[in-house]
Design a protein around this motif. Structure first.
Motif, PDB file in Angstrom:
ATOM      1  N   VAL A  91       0.756  -1.320   0.117  1.00 30.12           N
ATOM      2  CA  VAL A  91      -0.139  -0.143   0.199  1.00 30.12           C
ATOM      3  C   VAL A  91       0.995   1.024   0.037  1.00 30.12           C
ATOM      4  N   THR A  92       0.551   2.274  -0.809  1.00 32.36           N
ATOM      5  CA  THR A  92       1.194   3.628  -0.697  1.00 32.36           C
ATOM      6  C   THR A  92       0.252   4.399  -0.925  1.00 32.36           C
ATOM      7  N   PHE A  93       0.463   5.568   0.090  1.00 33.07           N
ATOM      8  CA  PHE A  93      -0.172   6.896   0.210  1.00 33.07           C
ATOM      9  C   PHE A  93       0.562   7.991  -0.386  1.00 33.07           C
ATOM     10  N   SER A  94       0.062   8.900  -1.246  1.00 33.78           N
ATOM     11  CA  SER A  94       0.719  10.116  -1.506  1.00 33.78           C
ATOM     12  C   SER A  94      -0.374  11.125  -1.384  1.00 33.78           C
ATOM     13  N   TRP A  95       0.238  12.393  -1.269  1.00 34.93           N
ATOM     14  CA  TRP A  95      -0.930  13.781  -1.411  1.00 34.93           C
ATOM     15  C   TRP A  95       0.243  14.719  -2.045  1.00 34.93           C
ATOM     16  N   PHE A  96      -0.262  15.258  -2.985  1.00 39.02           N
ATOM     17  CA  PHE A  96       0.515  16.338  -3.773  1.00 39.02           C
ATOM     18  C   PHE A  96      -0.321  17.585  -3.319  1.00 39.02           C
ATOM     19  N   ASP A  97       0.349  18.334  -2.533  1.00 44.62           N
ATOM     20  CA  ASP A  97      -0.503  19.708  -2.301  1.00 44.62           C
ATOM     21  C   ASP A  97      -0.956  20.537  -3.254  1.00 44.62           C
ATOM     22  N   ASP A 131      -3.239  -4.062 -13.661  1.00 42.64           N
ATOM     23  CA  ASP A 131      -2.824  -5.227 -13.048  1.00 42.64           C
ATOM     24  C   ASP A 131      -1.417  -5.652 -13.877  1.00 42.64           C
ATOM     25  N   VAL A 132      -0.230  -5.305 -13.377  1.00 42.32           N
ATOM     26  CA  VAL A 132       0.899  -5.786 -14.295  1.00 42.32           C
ATOM     27  C   VAL A 132       1.720  -6.828 -13.281  1.00 42.32           C
ATOM     28  N   THR A 133       2.103  -6.303 -12.221  1.00 43.59           N
ATOM     29  CA  THR A 133       2.781  -7.437 -11.497  1.00 43.59           C
ATOM     30  C   THR A 133       2.042  -8.064 -10.304  1.00 43.59           C
ATOM     31  N   GLY A 134       0.473  -7.760 -10.340  1.00 39.52           N
ATOM     32  CA  GLY A 134      -0.491  -8.211  -9.343  1.00 39.52           C
ATOM     33  C   GLY A 134      -1.732  -7.365  -9.461  1.00 39.52           C
ATOM     34  N   ALA A 135      -2.826  -7.943  -8.996  1.00 41.26           N
ATOM     35  CA  ALA A 135      -3.540  -7.159  -8.779  1.00 41.26           C
ATOM     36  C   ALA A 135      -3.675  -5.711  -8.207  1.00 41.26           C
ATOM     37  N   ALA A 136      -3.935  -4.421  -8.847  1.00 42.68           N
ATOM     38  CA  ALA A 136      -3.420  -3.349  -8.231  1.00 42.68           C
ATOM     39  C   ALA A 136      -4.632  -2.264  -8.834  1.00 42.68           C
ATOM     40  N   CYS A 137      -4.797  -1.265  -7.778  1.00 42.97           N
ATOM     41  CA  CYS A 137      -5.507  -0.296  -8.183  1.00 42.97           C
ATOM     42  C   CYS A 137      -5.197   0.794  -7.170  1.00 42.97           C
ATOM     43  N   TRP A 151      -2.872   3.857  -3.150  1.00 41.28           N
ATOM     44  CA  TRP A 151      -2.687   2.560  -3.996  1.00 41.28           C
ATOM     45  C   TRP A 151      -2.424   1.155  -3.661  1.00 41.28           C
ATOM     46  N   VAL A 152      -2.844   0.232  -3.806  1.00 41.82           N
ATOM     47  CA  VAL A 152      -3.225  -1.109  -3.256  1.00 41.82           C
ATOM     48  C   VAL A 152      -2.852  -2.258  -4.265  1.00 41.82           C
ATOM     49  N   GLN A 153      -1.997  -2.991  -3.940  1.00 47.59           N
ATOM     50  CA  GLN A 153      -1.616  -4.226  -4.846  1.00 47.59           C
ATOM     51  C   GLN A 153      -1.377  -5.298  -3.996  1.00 47.59           C
ATOM     52  N   ARG A 155       0.190  -8.474  -3.850  1.00 45.04           N
ATOM     53  CA  ARG A 155       1.302  -9.119  -4.196  1.00 45.04           C
ATOM     54  C   ARG A 155       1.336 -10.321  -5.071  1.00 45.04           C
ATOM     55  N   GLY A 156       1.680 -10.576  -6.182  1.00 42.81           N
ATOM     56  CA  GLY A 156       1.891 -11.786  -6.761  1.00 42.81           C
ATOM     57  C   GLY A 156       0.434 -12.368  -6.998  1.00 42.81           C
ATOM     58  N   GLN A 157      -0.697 -11.897  -6.927  1.00 43.12           N
ATOM     59  CA  GLN A 157      -2.221 -12.282  -7.244  1.00 43.12           C
ATOM     60  C   GLN A 157      -2.671 -11.715  -8.368  1.00 43.12           C
ATOM     61  N   LYS A 158      -3.408 -12.186  -9.204  1.00 45.05           N
ATOM     62  CA  LYS A 158      -4.110 -11.553 -10.428  1.00 45.05           C
ATOM     63  C   LYS A 158      -5.423 -11.594 -10.236  1.00 45.05           C
ATOM     64  N   THR A 159      -6.025 -12.197  -8.992  1.00 42.63           N
ATOM     65  CA  THR A 159      -7.305 -11.914  -8.741  1.00 42.63           C
ATOM     66  C   THR A 159      -7.590 -11.063  -7.537  1.00 42.63           C
ATOM     67  N   GLY A 160      -8.838 -10.718  -7.197  1.00 43.16           N
ATOM     68  CA  GLY A 160      -9.355 -10.060  -6.345  1.00 43.16           C
ATOM     69  C   GLY A 160      -9.548  -8.488  -6.633  1.00 43.16           C
ATOM     70  N   ASP A 161     -10.123  -7.661  -5.925  1.00 43.86           N
ATOM     71  CA  ASP A 161     -10.432  -6.344  -6.322  1.00 43.86           C
ATOM     72  C   ASP A 161      -9.650  -5.414  -5.220  1.00 43.86           C
ATOM     73  N   PRO A 162      -8.419  -4.992  -5.514  1.00 48.27           N
ATOM     74  CA  PRO A 162      -7.857  -3.988  -4.679  1.00 48.27           C
ATOM     75  C   PRO A 162      -8.524  -2.644  -4.654  1.00 48.27           C
ATOM     76  N   CYS A 163      -9.214  -2.207  -5.812  1.00 49.91           N
ATOM     77  CA  CYS A 163     -10.219  -0.857  -5.933  1.00 49.91           C
ATOM     78  C   CYS A 163     -10.766  -0.607  -4.612  1.00 49.91           C
ATOM     79  N   VAL A 164     -11.504  -1.788  -4.000  1.00 52.10           N
ATOM     80  CA  VAL A 164     -12.465  -1.804  -2.933  1.00 52.10           C
ATOM     81  C   VAL A 164     -11.498  -1.164  -1.740  1.00 52.10           C
ATOM     82  N   ASP A 165     -10.181  -1.769  -1.568  1.00 53.68           N
ATOM     83  CA  ASP A 165      -9.271  -1.325  -0.361  1.00 53.68           C
ATOM     84  C   ASP A 165      -8.934  -0.110  -0.425  1.00 53.68           C
ATOM     85  N   ALA A 166      -8.593   0.110  -1.653  1.00 51.32           N
ATOM     86  CA  ALA A 166      -8.163   1.657  -2.028  1.00 51.32           C
ATOM     87  C   ALA A 166      -8.962   2.697  -1.632  1.00 51.32           C
TER      88      ALA A 166
END
Length: 178
Positions: A91-97, A131-137, A151-153, A155-166
């Motif tokens: 998981v990565t958080f960013s804020w561009f002010d 989804d390049v190196t795992g399901a990511a959103c 941003w949520v990925q 790791r190593g998975q191509k399934t699931g819905d990381p958009c829900v977690d993000a």
């Protein structure tokens, strides 16, 4: 009595004629007002050992993780979480002010993400799944003077819905009070 009935009928007829004369049909589709960003003076950066107003335990609880490690904090905050049944989640958080939502939207689309516009906690937002190196959103919103993103990925998975977690993390951030 007859005079009173006549007065009431006259008022009713005049009221109906006035209402009919003022009524009109408007073409088009109703759209949400595209006004200013809520809380334009709020900052969402790294403050008091919190990223985007969330402490580590909130990030952990929001994603239902058993463990959370934050290896980096600063301009962005990085997390590694382990969740039963899902494995490792990056998981990565960013804020561009001084960021711009339209620019972030365009960059996500240009990089090949599937972009979906939405509104989160009264803030214009979008999700971008790639989804390049795992399901990511990522879930990104206009906030304060700029934009913030989670941003949520998986790791190593191509399934699931990381958009829900993000979006859960984005919602928690936008609901937080300092």
């Amino acid at each position: 009595m007859r005079r009173r009935v006549l007065e009431v009928l006259t008022v009713a007829v005049l009221g109906a004629a006035t209402a009919g004369g003022c009524a009109q049909t408007v073409e088009g589709v109703a759209q949400r007002e595209d006004g200013t960003v809520p809380d334009p003076d709020r900052t969402y950066g790294y403050v008091d050992d919190r990223c985007g107003l969330l402490d580590d335990s909130t990030v952990q609880a929001t994603l239902g993780a058993a463990e959370v490690i934050r290896p980096y904090s600063g301009a962005v905050c990085q997390y590694i979480l382990s969740r039963p049944g899902s494995g490792t989640i990056d998981v990565t958080f960013s804020w561009f002010d001084t960021g711009n939502l339209a620019r972030e939207h365009e960059l996500a689309a240009r990089r090949g993400a599937v972009v979906k516009d939405t509104v989160v906690e009264r803030h214009q937002a979008f999700s971008a799944r790639r989804d390049v190196t795992g399901a990511a959103c990522s879930a990104t919103a206009a906030a304060g003077t700029g934009v913030l993103s989670w941003w949520v990925q998986y790791r190593g998975q191509k399934t699931g819905d990381p958009c829900v977690d993000a979006q859960k993390l984005l919602t928690a951030t936008l609901r937080s009070d300092m």
